[in-house]
Scaffold this motif. Structure first.
Motif, short mmCIF file in Angstrom:
data_model
loop_
_atom_site.label_atom_id
_atom_site.label_comp_id
_atom_site.label_asym_id
_atom_site.label_seq_id
_atom_site.Cartn_x
_atom_site.Cartn_y
_atom_site.Cartn_z
N ALA A 105 0.83 -1.21 0.00
CA ALA A 105 0.00 0.00 0.00
C ALA A 105 0.86 1.24 0.00
O ALA A 105 0.58 2.22 -0.69
N GLU A 106 1.95 1.22 0.77
CA GLU A 106 2.85 2.38 0.81
C GLU A 106 3.53 2.57 -0.54
O GLU A 106 3.72 3.68 -1.01
N ALA A 107 3.92 1.45 -1.19
CA ALA A 107 4.57 1.53 -2.50
C ALA A 107 3.64 2.09 -3.55
O ALA A 107 4.07 2.71 -4.51
N GLY A 108 2.32 1.90 -3.36
CA GLY A 108 1.38 2.41 -4.34
C GLY A 108 1.01 3.86 -4.16
O GLY A 108 0.28 4.42 -4.95
N THR A 109 1.52 4.50 -3.11
CA THR A 109 1.21 5.90 -2.86
C THR A 109 1.87 6.78 -3.89
O THR A 109 3.05 6.63 -4.17
N PRO A 110 1.17 7.73 -4.49
CA PRO A 110 1.77 8.61 -5.50
C PRO A 110 2.94 9.40 -4.93
O PRO A 110 2.93 9.83 -3.78
N ASN A 111 3.96 9.59 -5.74
CA ASN A 111 5.13 10.35 -5.31
C ASN A 111 4.88 11.83 -5.53
O ASN A 111 4.73 12.29 -6.65
N ALA A 112 4.83 12.59 -4.43
CA ALA A 112 4.51 14.01 -4.52
C ALA A 112 5.75 14.89 -4.40
O ALA A 112 5.63 16.10 -4.27
N ALA A 113 6.94 14.28 -4.46
CA ALA A 113 8.16 15.05 -4.21
C ALA A 113 8.34 16.18 -5.21
O ALA A 113 8.76 17.28 -4.85
N VAL A 114 8.03 15.92 -6.48
CA VAL A 114 8.19 16.95 -7.51
C VAL A 114 7.29 18.14 -7.22
O VAL A 114 7.69 19.31 -7.32
N THR A 115 6.05 17.84 -6.83
CA THR A 115 5.11 18.91 -6.50
C THR A 115 5.59 19.71 -5.31
O THR A 115 5.51 20.95 -5.28
N TYR A 116 6.12 19.02 -4.31
CA TYR A 116 6.61 19.71 -3.12
C TYR A 116 7.77 20.64 -3.47
O TYR A 116 7.86 21.76 -2.95
N VAL A 117 8.68 20.17 -4.32
CA VAL A 117 9.82 21.00 -4.71
C VAL A 117 9.35 22.24 -5.45
O VAL A 117 9.77 23.37 -5.16
N ALA A 118 8.45 22.03 -6.42
CA ALA A 118 7.99 23.15 -7.24
C ALA A 118 7.17 24.14 -6.42
O ALA A 118 7.44 25.35 -6.41
N MET A 119 6.17 23.63 -5.72
CA MET A 119 5.32 24.52 -4.93
C MET A 119 6.04 25.08 -3.71
O MET A 119 5.63 26.10 -3.15
N GLY A 120 7.11 24.41 -3.30
CA GLY A 120 7.90 24.93 -2.19
C GLY A 120 8.48 26.29 -2.48
O GLY A 120 8.72 27.10 -1.57
N LEU A 121 8.70 26.58 -3.77
CA LEU A 121 9.19 27.91 -4.14
C LEU A 121 8.17 28.99 -3.79
O LEU A 121 8.53 30.09 -3.33
N ILE A 122 6.89 28.69 -4.00
CA ILE A 122 5.85 29.66 -3.66
C ILE A 122 5.79 29.85 -2.15
O ILE A 122 5.64 30.97 -1.65
N ILE A 123 5.92 28.75 -1.40
CA ILE A 123 5.93 28.86 0.06
C ILE A 123 7.11 29.70 0.51
O ILE A 123 6.99 30.55 1.40
N ALA A 124 8.28 29.47 -0.11
CA ALA A 124 9.46 30.26 0.25
C ALA A 124 9.25 31.74 -0.06
O ALA A 124 9.65 32.61 0.72
#
Length: 777
Positions: A642-661
């Protein structure tokens, strides 16, 4: 007035520094997003294996459909389209063609495998040994000279090793057998002396050869277009909101100065020209510097995306002047508009009233601002309703960010009214410090509103970005946990036949993940072997049955059925991952689409149309140790699967992290500007007997009050947005927000706000009160 603007810049360093920082960061963010977008539109991949062939003939990697308007739309296929090998024979008979080389390409034991006949495409040359002649012989590249290949003898090693792929060569016959595509080839290399046209395939030259060799690069380009566009649009809206807020605060701090100018004869037009000229001067400096920083930021983003596997290393980042020019011009225009809008009311009042404005805050919101705020509120409501009806990630993602931004814009426009309502509450901290803080907040509701806006923006955007991903991940994991009945999951490359022979195994289901196109729209697919499916998987069937599930049957998720307006027994025409058309009949409708895909198809229908047919195997029964002894098998239990099937959101976090910064920088910027502008006020408090410690505690109390208001507003905005998002995407109106993560966001916002207040306050409180008043005068 422009010359006068130059002189005023030297005497208002703090305010102009804040505007400069906001504009610089905005330009950097827009430039970086523009680079991603331009790379998606114009980026290319140099060929590696196909470098030696001037022309490559391969399948059309797009599925195309003519619309009613007569225009043809095209969407990228998720798998490689193969072509008949007979095309090579026709090309070879074409006058002017000197050489034709066919090739098949497929994954094998961590290598990209080919037949030896295609070595000439690079060209590969042998450093030692000989070419493979028997079915059990292989040649490996120079990087794997010492590698042993189970079941095969290494008889040769090439001089070359390609930068981004590990290569192994079989005999032509063995490669065709392993590829499993009778009569088909991946590509054809052509050495022509004249132009060649081919029926049933596409001719690729130059960097187009790289796009054929690396289909993932094309997928990455599509991702960059989508991400760069969405991120760029969101960044631009955030930047405008931040820049307008910064200039609005600067105008509040300059009421006295503008009033004096009006009193000595300056016209409203001259005042606006002065303020607009200052903004242009700041923008002319901040824009180009920010654009230069944005190029470095874009290079860093590319490095992170490559490290995360979202972008191939050989997809070149396009570095051109266009994003920097657009960012600089946009920043300049935003600065000028923000300054003119912010100064509109101050510049229009009459001189006597202007002097009065320096002593008393305005009684209410200007009509234009009130109307704009109400329009923003209505827009937030409308977008929330729209968001709750969107069930695809491609549609909901940009609307989610826009919804949060529109709600935040409404809070920014109506901020003074919110601040007045909050300060009117009969609440205050105890003691002298509480009394001073309450009086200061009530007297400076405009300043409080300016501080609340970036804090609200940061809270709302951070919570929305984080909890969109956790909501989707939690929903997918929940469905997988509820739907996977298997005791174990065998990793990619496992053999279901071998698993079934292990003692105690009751059934084994092969599962393959891919996607299909229906009317050009992409749908996630899992392909399964139907025998014993009920023992390994529960899709949550709500209509129909999986009994008798055949090669041309399909089960469809409830959400996908609604999108297609399809029901039980309906036939659905689709295009498989490699462009092969197929028609399937809906046998069942199920509820767990997030965990198991939009469509469930037969493994035998799909397996021959994917680049990598190695899927996972769900096993009911058996012993973990016995399964683990199967060659090359990784065994997972249900929780791990189940954990392996979880979508990888790392790319979104990196990209949207710029807006948070960027939001965090805006918080620091605004609070520092607000605090530094109060040097006279703080000095007067100390003159009348307030201690340095009491003043510092008063500032902390004010900041905490603003933080509480902002966190409440930001949380409400993100909650409304997330409820709508969750309703549309998961069917449940309850988003998933881990309490620890939310608490960390609140602590981070509060810590940032207190730090941004304490540091400039310490500098202001160092001089003696009389010295501070003298310096201010």
């Amino acid at each position: 007035m422009i010359s006068f603007a130059l002189k005023t810049l030297r005497h208002r360093k703090a305010g102009f520094a804040g505007a400069f920082v906001a504009l610089l960061c905005a330009a950097a963010l827009v430039t970086a997003c523009g680079m991603l977008l331009e790379t998606g539109l114009r980026g290319g991949v140099m060929p590696e294996r196909y470098a030696g062939a001037p022309m490559i003939v391969a399948g059309d990697q797009y599925v195309r459909q003519a619309k009613e308007s007569g225009k043809q739309k095209a969407k990228l296929l998720s798998e490689r389209r193969w072509i008949p090998s007979s095309i090579a024979e026709r090309i070879a008979r074409t006058p002017g063609v000197t050489k034709v080389v066919t090739e098949v390409s497929f994954p094998y034991a961590g290598f990209t495998a080919h037949g030896w006949e295609s070595a000439a495409l690079t060209p590969f040359k042998l450093a030692e040994g000989r070419a493979p002649r028997a079915a059990d012989e292989v040649v490996v590249d120079a990087r794997h000279a010492d590698r042993q290949i189970p079941g095969y003898r290494v008889v040769g090693v090439t001089e070359q090793a390609l930068p981004s792929q590990d290569t192994i060569f079989f005999t032509t016959g063995e490669a065709r057998r392993l590829a499993g595509r009778d009569g088909l080839v991946t590509a054809i290399g052509v050495w022509p002396r004249v132009d060649v046209t081919v029926q049933g395939a596409v001719v690729y030259t130059g960097d187009e050869r790289g796009a054929v060799e690396f289909p993932d690069a094309e997928n990455s380009r599509v991702m960059l277009i989508s991400l760069g566009g969405a991120l760029g649009g969101t960044s631009l809206l955030v930047a405008i909101l931040v820049v307008v807020g910064t200039f609005a605060l600067s105008m509040q701090q300059r009421r006295r100065e503008i009033a004096m100018l009006r009193a000595v004869g300056a016209t409203p037009r001259q005042a606006r020209k002065l303020i607009g000229g200052e903004a242009l001067l700041i923008g002319l400096v901040a824009g180009p510097l920010g654009a230069g920083a944005g190029i470095l930021l874009g290079l860093w983003l590319r490095t992170r995306f490559v490290a995360l596997g979202a972008m191939p290393a050989n997809l070149r980042l396009v570095v051109s002047p266009f994003p920097a020019i657009v960012a600089a011009v946009t920043t300049l225009v935003a600065a000028w508009v923000a300054a003119r809008v912010s100064a509109r009311r101050t510049a229009r009042i009459r001189p006597v009233e202007a002097l009065g404005e320096t002593a008393l805050s305005a009684g209410g919101l200007p009509p234009v601002r009130l109307i704009a705020g109400l329009i923003a509120l209505a827009g937030g409501v409308a977008l929330t309703i729209v968001l709750s009806s969107l069930s695809t990630e491609a549609a909901s993602s940009p609307v989610t960010m826009l919804t949060a931004l529109v709600w935040t814009t409404a809070v920014a426009l109506l901020g003074p009214s919110i601040a007045r309502a909050a300060t009117a509450l009969p609440l205050r901290a105890p003691g002298v410090v509480g009394y001073l803080a309450r009086k200061s907040l009530r007297a400076g509701t405009g300043r409080l509103a300016s501080v609340i806006t970036p804090l609200t923006l940061m809270t709302a955007m951070t919570c929305t970005i984080l909890f969109v991903q956790t909501t989707m991940g939690h929903a997918a994991r929940s469905e997988l946990n509820a739907g996977v009945r298997a005791d174990y999951v065998l990793g990619p490359g496992a053999s279901a036949d071998a698993a079934r022979k292990v003692p105690g195994v009751r059934t084994a289901t092969e599962v393959l993940r891919t996607s299909v196109r229906i009317d050009l729209e992409k749908y996630a697919v899992q392909a399964v072997t139907p025998d014993g499916l009920g023992r390994t998987m529960d899709l949550g069937v709500v209509a129909g049955s999986l009994d008798g599930f055949g090669d041309m049957s399909a089960a469809i998720s409830r959400t996908a059925a609604e999108r297609l307006d399809a029901g039980l027994g309906d036939q659905v025409r689709l295009v498989l991952g490699d462009g092969t058309p197929a028609t399937v009949r809906i046998a069942a409708i199920y509820a767990r689409g997030l965990g198991f895909g939009d469509l469930t198809l037969s493994y035998r229908l799909v397996a021959g149309h994917v680049d990598d047919p190695r899927g996972t195997v769900l096993v009911a029964g058996g012993d973990r140790e016995a399964l683990g002894r199967l060659p090359g098998v990784t065994v997972l239990d249900q929780a791990q699967a189940a954990e392996a099937g979880t979508p990888n959101a790392a790319v979104t976090y990196v990209a949207m992290g710029l807006i948070i910064a960027f939001c965090a920088i805006a918080v620091v910027n605004t609070l520092a500007m607000s605090t530094l502008a109060r040097s006279r006020e703080l000095a007067l408090l100390r003159v009348v007997g307030t201690t340095r410690r009491q003043v510092a505690r008063m500032l902390r109390t004010e900041t905490l009050t603003a933080t509480v208001l902002a966190v409440v507003a930001g949380t409400a905005i993100s909650l409304v947005t997330l409820v709508a998002f969750s309703k549309g995407m998961t069917g449940s109106a309850l988003p998933y927000a881990p309490p620890v993560t939310y608490l960390a966001v609140v602590v981070a916002v509060a810590g940032l706000a207190l730090t941004a207040t304490a540091i400039p306050a310490r500098f202001l409180l160092r001089p003696r009160p009389a010295d501070a008043l003298g310096a201010r005068e």
